[in-house]
Every structure is written in C-alpha cells, then in structure tokens.
Design a protein around this motif. Structure first.
Motif, PDB file in Angstrom:
ATOM      1  N   GLU A 250       0.825  -1.202   0.000  1.00  0.00           N
ATOM      2  CA  GLU A 250       0.000   0.000   0.000  1.00  0.00           C
ATOM      3  C   GLU A 250       0.864   1.258   0.000  1.00  0.00           C
ATOM      4  O   GLU A 250       0.523   2.258  -0.650  1.00  0.00           O
ATOM      5  CB  GLU A 250      -0.940  -0.012   1.198  1.00  0.00           C
ATOM      6  CG  GLU A 250      -2.017  -1.081   1.102  1.00  0.00           C
ATOM      7  CD  GLU A 250      -2.821  -1.231   2.379  1.00  0.00           C
ATOM      8  OE1 GLU A 250      -4.020  -1.528   2.283  1.00  0.00           O
ATOM      9  OE2 GLU A 250      -2.236  -1.042   3.469  1.00  0.00           O
ATOM     10  N   VAL A 251       1.976   1.225   0.723  1.00  0.00           N
ATOM     11  CA  VAL A 251       2.894   2.354   0.726  1.00  0.00           C
ATOM     12  C   VAL A 251       3.401   2.619  -0.685  1.00  0.00           C
ATOM     13  O   VAL A 251       3.423   3.761  -1.168  1.00  0.00           O
ATOM     14  CB  VAL A 251       4.071   2.089   1.686  1.00  0.00           C
ATOM     15  CG1 VAL A 251       5.183   3.122   1.489  1.00  0.00           C
ATOM     16  CG2 VAL A 251       3.600   2.098   3.129  1.00  0.00           C
ATOM     17  N   ARG A 252       3.779   1.557  -1.358  1.00  0.00           N
ATOM     18  CA  ARG A 252       4.251   1.710  -2.745  1.00  0.00           C
ATOM     19  C   ARG A 252       3.151   2.254  -3.645  1.00  0.00           C
ATOM     20  O   ARG A 252       3.392   3.114  -4.504  1.00  0.00           O
ATOM     21  CB  ARG A 252       4.739   0.364  -3.273  1.00  0.00           C
ATOM     22  CG  ARG A 252       5.222   0.419  -4.722  1.00  0.00           C
ATOM     23  CD  ARG A 252       5.542  -0.958  -5.268  1.00  0.00           C
ATOM     24  NE  ARG A 252       5.901  -0.861  -6.672  1.00  0.00           N
ATOM     25  CZ  ARG A 252       7.107  -1.102  -7.165  1.00  0.00           C
ATOM     26  NH1 ARG A 252       8.091  -1.424  -6.345  1.00  0.00           N
ATOM     27  NH2 ARG A 252       7.338  -1.007  -8.462  1.00  0.00           N
ATOM     28  N   SER A 253       1.929   1.765  -3.461  1.00  0.00           N
ATOM     29  CA  SER A 253       0.817   2.214  -4.291  1.00  0.00           C
ATOM     30  C   SER A 253       0.593   3.717  -4.140  1.00  0.00           C
ATOM     31  O   SER A 253       0.329   4.418  -5.126  1.00  0.00           O
ATOM     32  CB  SER A 253      -0.462   1.462  -3.921  1.00  0.00           C
ATOM     33  OG  SER A 253      -1.585   1.983  -4.603  1.00  0.00           O
TER      34      SER A 253
ATOM     35  N   ALA B 265      -0.118   8.169  -7.028  1.00  0.00           N
ATOM     36  CA  ALA B 265      -0.705   9.465  -6.687  1.00  0.00           C
ATOM     37  C   ALA B 265      -0.241  10.509  -7.688  1.00  0.00           C
ATOM     38  O   ALA B 265       0.925  10.903  -7.685  1.00  0.00           O
ATOM     39  CB  ALA B 265      -0.309   9.871  -5.273  1.00  0.00           C
ATOM     40  N   GLY B 266      -1.140  10.972  -8.511  1.00  0.00           N
ATOM     41  CA  GLY B 266      -0.797  12.026  -9.452  1.00  0.00           C
ATOM     42  C   GLY B 266      -0.965  13.403  -8.861  1.00  0.00           C
ATOM     43  O   GLY B 266      -0.681  14.396  -9.519  1.00  0.00           O
ATOM     44  N   LEU B 267      -1.429  13.481  -7.619  1.00  0.00           N
ATOM     45  CA  LEU B 267      -1.663  14.756  -6.954  1.00  0.00           C
ATOM     46  C   LEU B 267      -0.837  14.833  -5.679  1.00  0.00           C
ATOM     47  O   LEU B 267      -0.528  13.817  -5.061  1.00  0.00           O
ATOM     48  CB  LEU B 267      -3.154  14.921  -6.623  1.00  0.00           C
ATOM     49  CG  LEU B 267      -4.104  14.913  -7.832  1.00  0.00           C
ATOM     50  CD1 LEU B 267      -5.548  14.941  -7.362  1.00  0.00           C
ATOM     51  CD2 LEU B 267      -3.823  16.094  -8.750  1.00  0.00           C
TER      52      LEU B 267
ATOM     53  N   LYS C 190       7.306  14.352  -3.051  1.00  0.00           N
ATOM     54  CA  LYS C 190       6.469  14.958  -2.021  1.00  0.00           C
ATOM     55  C   LYS C 190       5.819  13.911  -1.143  1.00  0.00           C
ATOM     56  O   LYS C 190       5.719  14.083   0.077  1.00  0.00           O
ATOM     57  CB  LYS C 190       5.415  15.844  -2.690  1.00  0.00           C
ATOM     58  CG  LYS C 190       5.991  17.080  -3.355  1.00  0.00           C
ATOM     59  CD  LYS C 190       4.981  17.745  -4.278  1.00  0.00           C
ATOM     60  CE  LYS C 190       5.615  18.893  -5.057  1.00  0.00           C
ATOM     61  NZ  LYS C 190       4.694  19.476  -6.053  1.00  0.00           N
ATOM     62  N   TRP C 191       5.396  12.804  -1.729  1.00  0.00           N
ATOM     63  CA  TRP C 191       4.774  11.748  -0.931  1.00  0.00           C
ATOM     64  C   TRP C 191       5.801  11.043  -0.052  1.00  0.00           C
ATOM     65  O   TRP C 191       5.511  10.685   1.096  1.00  0.00           O
ATOM     66  CB  TRP C 191       4.050  10.752  -1.821  1.00  0.00           C
ATOM     67  CG  TRP C 191       2.675  11.226  -2.194  1.00  0.00           C
ATOM     68  CD1 TRP C 191       2.274  11.795  -3.362  1.00  0.00           C
ATOM     69  CD2 TRP C 191       1.514  11.189  -1.354  1.00  0.00           C
ATOM     70  NE1 TRP C 191       0.934  12.115  -3.307  1.00  0.00           N
ATOM     71  CE2 TRP C 191       0.448  11.754  -2.083  1.00  0.00           C
ATOM     72  CE3 TRP C 191       1.275  10.741  -0.065  1.00  0.00           C
ATOM     73  CZ2 TRP C 191      -0.843  11.882  -1.568  1.00  0.00           C
ATOM     74  CZ3 TRP C 191      -0.001  10.866   0.462  1.00  0.00           C
ATOM     75  CH2 TRP C 191      -1.052  11.420  -0.277  1.00  0.00           C
ATOM     76  N   MET C 192       6.999  10.847  -0.568  1.00  0.00           N
ATOM     77  CA  MET C 192       8.030  10.200   0.255  1.00  0.00           C
ATOM     78  C   MET C 192       8.406  11.079   1.442  1.00  0.00           C
ATOM     79  O   MET C 192       8.567  10.584   2.566  1.00  0.00           O
ATOM     80  CB  MET C 192       9.249   9.854  -0.599  1.00  0.00           C
ATOM     81  CG  MET C 192       9.017   8.656  -1.526  1.00  0.00           C
ATOM     82  SD  MET C 192      10.497   8.116  -2.423  1.00  0.00           S
ATOM     83  CE  MET C 192      10.412   9.178  -3.861  1.00  0.00           C
ATOM     84  N   LEU C 193       8.541  12.381   1.217  1.00  0.00           N
ATOM     85  CA  LEU C 193       8.828  13.290   2.331  1.00  0.00           C
ATOM     86  C   LEU C 193       7.654  13.354   3.302  1.00  0.00           C
ATOM     87  O   LEU C 193       7.837  13.574   4.504  1.00  0.00           O
ATOM     88  CB  LEU C 193       9.141  14.689   1.798  1.00  0.00           C
ATOM     89  CG  LEU C 193      10.440  14.840   1.013  1.00  0.00           C
ATOM     90  CD1 LEU C 193      10.555  16.246   0.435  1.00  0.00           C
ATOM     91  CD2 LEU C 193      11.644  14.532   1.882  1.00  0.00           C
TER      92      LEU C 193
END
Length: 592
Positions: A311-314, A319-321, A362-365
């Motif tokens: 799920e983390v990878r997904s 996420a395009g936003l 941005k999602w990783m941070l």
C-alpha cells in the motif's frame, strides 16, 4: 580564540567498508532478547557510559570505555540497515539546526557552532513487535514489515499546571508537537518560555520503529474474554475490540505512515453503500471517548500504521496529486485505502516528467514522522515545524485517581494513559546526542589527476568541511570538504574539486532531479540549511503518456546509494566541555 571545549575523536574517518557482513535472516528468540537488552542499555543513557569512568580517570581510559558502547550503538544501526528493503523507499533529510546559526552545546558555551540534525528513514523486513504495553497479555501488534526512523526527538515545554487532554502532562494521540519555543537549537521567543531543546547536550537521538500491520481478518483479536469492562457479547462491544484502521492489537494505530492520510476521512463499505467515517471514536476503539482524535506519529504515542508495504508503494507510485491536495477529500481513495484511478488519471499531472518526479518526492517526504511544511511556497525545501515528541522520563507516570473513572472502565483508562506516558520515552536511543549527520555515496571516487583526494569516495549531502577552524560553517578550500551537494558535472576539468564517472550530462541531470527535485546545475541555493535526498522505485520521467500505476521497476531505474556514512557526537554529562564523535560506513548493496 581557542575553544574551551575539549573534543575526542573516537573513530577516525574510515576510507572503506568494514568487513564481515552477516547474512540477513529471521531473528531467533535469543537474538531478540539480546537486541532488546542492547536497546535498554543504550536507552539508560550515555550518562552511564561516562559515569562508569568517573572524573578522575585518564582520558585514555575514558575513550576505551566509550569505545565499547559506541560499538553497541553502531551495531544496532547496522542491524537495522541490513534489514532494509527496496520494496519501500529511502529518505535522508540533511538539516542544520537553528536555521544554520550556532547552537550552544551547553549554557554559557563560549564558542557555539552550527550543528546538524539529520533524519534517516527507510523500510525493513524482519520480526517486529509494538513496544506499547499490551492491554491484554498475549495480544500485541506484530509484523514482518516496518518503517525505521532515526532522528532527534523534541521535548515539549514543561507545564505542570493542568491535566487537560493535550497538555504536557496528558498527551493526546493527535498532538502535532508544534511549538515555536521548543524547536531544536532555537532560543525561545515567548516571554517567560524556556526551550528544553535549546542546548545540544540536552538532545536525544530516537530510533522509532513503526510496524506496518494490516488489520487482521474478522475478529481474530477477540478471544471471548472480557477486556476490562468490555464484554464481547454484542456486536457493538466486539466492534470496539476488532482490528481496523485506527486500532491494531487493541492499541491505537495511524491509518498510514503518510501524514496526509493520518487525518483523512475514511470511506467504509457498508452493505451496498459507501459511508464516510469522519473520526475514530469510542464506538470503534477501546479507548475512552475523550480520545476521539486522529492518531499521529508526531505525538510520540503510537508505533503502528494499519497498512502494508504494498500500500505504501501504491500511494507513492499512483498518486498524481500532491499530498495536501488529497488530504481533505476522501473521494480520492477506494474503500480499500488505495487511490481510486477514476479520480487520478495521467493528465495533466502525469503528463510532465518533472511534475511526476516531484509528486513522488512529495509523498516520500510526507512519510517522515515529524511535521513539515513548504517554505515560501517552495515544496522542494520544506521547513521543519516539529519533530516527534519525546520525553526523557514519563511526565506523569502516577495517574491521579481523580482523573479516571471508577471500576473496570477506570482501570482501562489508567492502563491506556500509563502506556501513553511510557511511549514518550520508549524510542530513546542515544541521550545527549549532540549531532547526527547522514551522507550517501554512489561509490564513485575522485578521479582527476593531481587531485589530492584521488581514489577517495565522493560523499553527498550538505556541504561539509573536515577542518572548519572558526566554526562558521564556511568551506574555503574544496579539498577540505568531506561531503558535497551532488554536482552533476561531466568528466573533464574538475569543477570546484568535484568530478564523477558519468559522461552523459542528461543522465546526471536526471539523477539530480530524482534525488534533489531540481535541475542538475551543480549550483547550491544560497542560504540553504536543509536538503532532502530521496530514493524511490523507478523514474517516471522516462515514461510518457501512461498512468504511473502501470509502470514497473524495469521502466527506468531510480539510482540508490551503495553506502551511507553516519557521524554522531554525544556529550559527557559530567563535563559538558567533552564531546565525543564516532563515524562509520554502512553498505547498502544487500537488501531484503
């Protein structure tokens, strides 16, 4: 002016890797017991290290004793990194405390210097268990997947005048720990305020492990036995004991490691319709009604997220936003918790390789456990608002009887609140840690003829010099640098002493955009005091006109470091003028 502070360099800067890597494997019970004993020993404090030596022994004896404990600290970090998996991602946040201004080691230090407070986060496989006190013996959240985080904790401002929920004495699950007067290294600005994190010798390095534990199927946690006053004889009672997005193993859990999803309304499939659950409450949790809040990692009270590595990878790859766009809108998610492809398509966000790369970044941070925001609208350089809350000792271990109910429900509330108090100090790893620096390398070496560093490894992070004599952070001679920004220059005449083995400038620019989120110009932004290096799954910039969720790792490699270099310093509690530094290199070429 010479410094009054004495400095012991414990371990010289290594030129290569230490030998003898143990093959990764599952932990035996004995290994787990040994690991727990080591952590307990370290958490007891570096104070014990120095106290055991005493003030009257020689400096040589002091170094010998500290060296033994330093080896234990290094061993714990190495074991964690050996379990790292590329099914997750890697984030290194390089940051100067106090916005780069000097930070005193102790009150009255004559020559303070800038200090680093880096963060290291990755995902690992192994045998992990929650460190929270079990509500019922034998029922503990466990998982073979986890997020591992190293970074400084942030103590709250002491206030003994109130027991209201969310106060210093009564921590709350949704505490963001944001307080301008308690930032690491900063001087309090509010009249009468005292920053407990002002001096570096008062800092503590945390090791926080977050279990990734999906809710168990059905009523696997329910045994039929009462849990304090909750008797599982009715549907409503059983609902309070089940695993779900906010509760795993009868303990509070965050919906996700991503901050944007920790306070996200949840879409729940109920019969033939989808319902929106606004906030977890007493109807769905074992906790009392006054804890109807969203669990957040910044509170320091939880160590479980109800999601999996898949799920983390997904989230990162589909996420395009940006995180803050979807944070308040549940329609972007399916009832399963994954993104709904009907709401996130390839256009317009995924039409640009730059946008796609930055969205992943941005999602990783967003998975760092503290609180970050963008600085002046530039998300590539987010500002630290707060680190995870930590206290050296539980602020209120003895819960007054007047603050809890009577009978079994009161016993349940006391157990929860005592567990919360214990969690505030459960992640302590190195007390009195005064600096934490993480740098990375692709394994490239300096290869310009005549360069005195010829054959030495190139390390990346914030610019750092080996001999900063006046402590102002300036590096006048590039040869003195022990770390640089990743400078994507082609092989040829050395530029500022930096060269590497790549000859394709487009490839170097691509790597810079992936790691740093900006073009590979080699120019360091003026006044930059924080830099994020991220390493993900694949490069979406090599793909065009297709949705990110359909890509595979083979579509474009996201280069990862081959090694990390970790530098830590810690202070002697009996003599704050003595500061010890250790440094070691960890191999990243083997992962689970």
């Amino acid at each position: 002016m010479s410094r009054a502070k004495r400095h012991i360099r414990l371990i010289p800067v290594p030129r290569g890797l230490s030998a003898g890597r143990r093959l990764a494997g599952a932990f035996t019970l004995l290994e787990l017991m040994v690991a727990i004993a080591i952590i307990a020993l370290l958490a007891a404090g570096v104070a014990a290290i120095f106290a055991a030596v005493g003030d009257t022994v020689s400096a040589g004896k002091r170094v010998s004793v500290v060296n033994k404990y330093a080896a234990l600290m290094e061993g714990v970090i190495r074991e964690d990194i050996e379990r790292l998996t590329r099914d997750g991602f890697l984030v290194i946040r390089h940051e100067l405390a106090n916005d780069g201004d000097p930070v005193p080691l102790y009150r009255g230090e004559p020559n303070p210097r800038p200090r680093r407070m880096d963060e290291l986060m990755f995902f690992a496989r192994g045998d992990f268990a929650s460190v929270r006190r079990p509500m019922v013996p034998g029922i503990t959240a466990r998982s073979n997947e986890a997020r591992v985080y190293y970074g400084f904790g942030q103590r709250a401002e002491e206030d003994l005048s109130t027991l209201e929920i969310g106060s210093y004495l009564y921590p709350s699950l949704d505490d963001d720990n944001i307080n301008i007067d308690t930032r690491l290294g900063w001087e309090a600005t509010t009249a009468g305020a005292e920053n407990p994190n002002r001096f570096a010798s008062d800092w503590t390095l945390l090791r926080h492990v977050t279990l990734l534990a999906a809710p168990s199927a059905g009523e696997a946690r329910i045994t039929g036995e009462p849990v304090y006053d909750i008797v599982p004889s009715t549907d409503s009672a059983r609902r309070r004991l089940r695993d779900h997005e906010w509760q795993i193993g009868l303990q509070p859990a965050a919906q996700s490691v991503f901050r944007a999803r920790q306070e996200h309304q949840l879409l729940v499939q109920a019969g033939g319709s989808v319902q929106i659950v606004n906030v977890p409450g007493s109807a769905t949790m074992l906790r009392q009604p006054d804890h109807e809040v969203w669990p957040r990692f910044s509170s320091g009270l939880i160590d479980v997220a109800s999601e999996t590595l898949a799920e983390v990878r997904s989230v990162v790859t589909s996420a395009g936003l940006a995180p803050w766009v979807v944070q308040s809108d549940p329609t972007y998610f399916l009832p399963t918790g994954l993104f709904d492809p009907a709401n996130i398509g390839p256009a317009p966000d995924l039409g640009s390789s730059i946008v796609a790369r930055n969205t992943m970044r941005k999602w990783m941070l967003n998975a760092l456990p503290g609180e970050l925001t963008d600085r002046d609208g530039d998300i590539d350089h987010p500002e630290t608002l707060a680190r995870m809350r930590f206290e050296s000792v539980p602020p209120l271990m003895g819960i007054p009887d007047s603050e809890i109910g009577a009978g079994l429900s009161g016993d349940r509330e006391r157990a929860y609140r005592e567990a919360d108090q214990e969690m505030l100090s459960a992640s302590a790893f190195i007390p009195r840690c005064t600096e934490f620096i993480v740098e990375w390398s692709f394994g490239w070496t300096y290869n310009q003829a005549g360069d005195p560093r010829l054959g030495q490894l190139q390390w990346y992070g914030l610019d750092r010099a080996e001999d900063d004599v006046n402590g102002d952070g300036d590096m006048d001679d590039p040869v003195d640098r022990v770390a640089n920004f990743f400078t994507p220059m082609v092989v040829g005449p050395a530029v500022d002493g930096v060269s590497n083995r790549f000859t394709d400038p487009m490839e170097l620019d691509r790597i810079s955009r992936l790691v740093y989120g900006r073009p590979g110009t080699g120019l360091v932004p003026a006044g930059l005091t924080a830099q994020e290096s991220v390493f993900g799954y694949y490069d979406p910039g090599l793909i065009t006109n297709t949705a990110l969720a359909t890509h595979t790792d083979d579509d474009g490699e996201w280069p990862w470091p081959t090694m990390l270099r970790i530098t830590m310093s810690f202070a002697d509690p009996t003599d704050p003028s003595v500061e010890t530094t250790m440094q070691f290199i960890v191999d990243l070429t083997t992962e689970r």
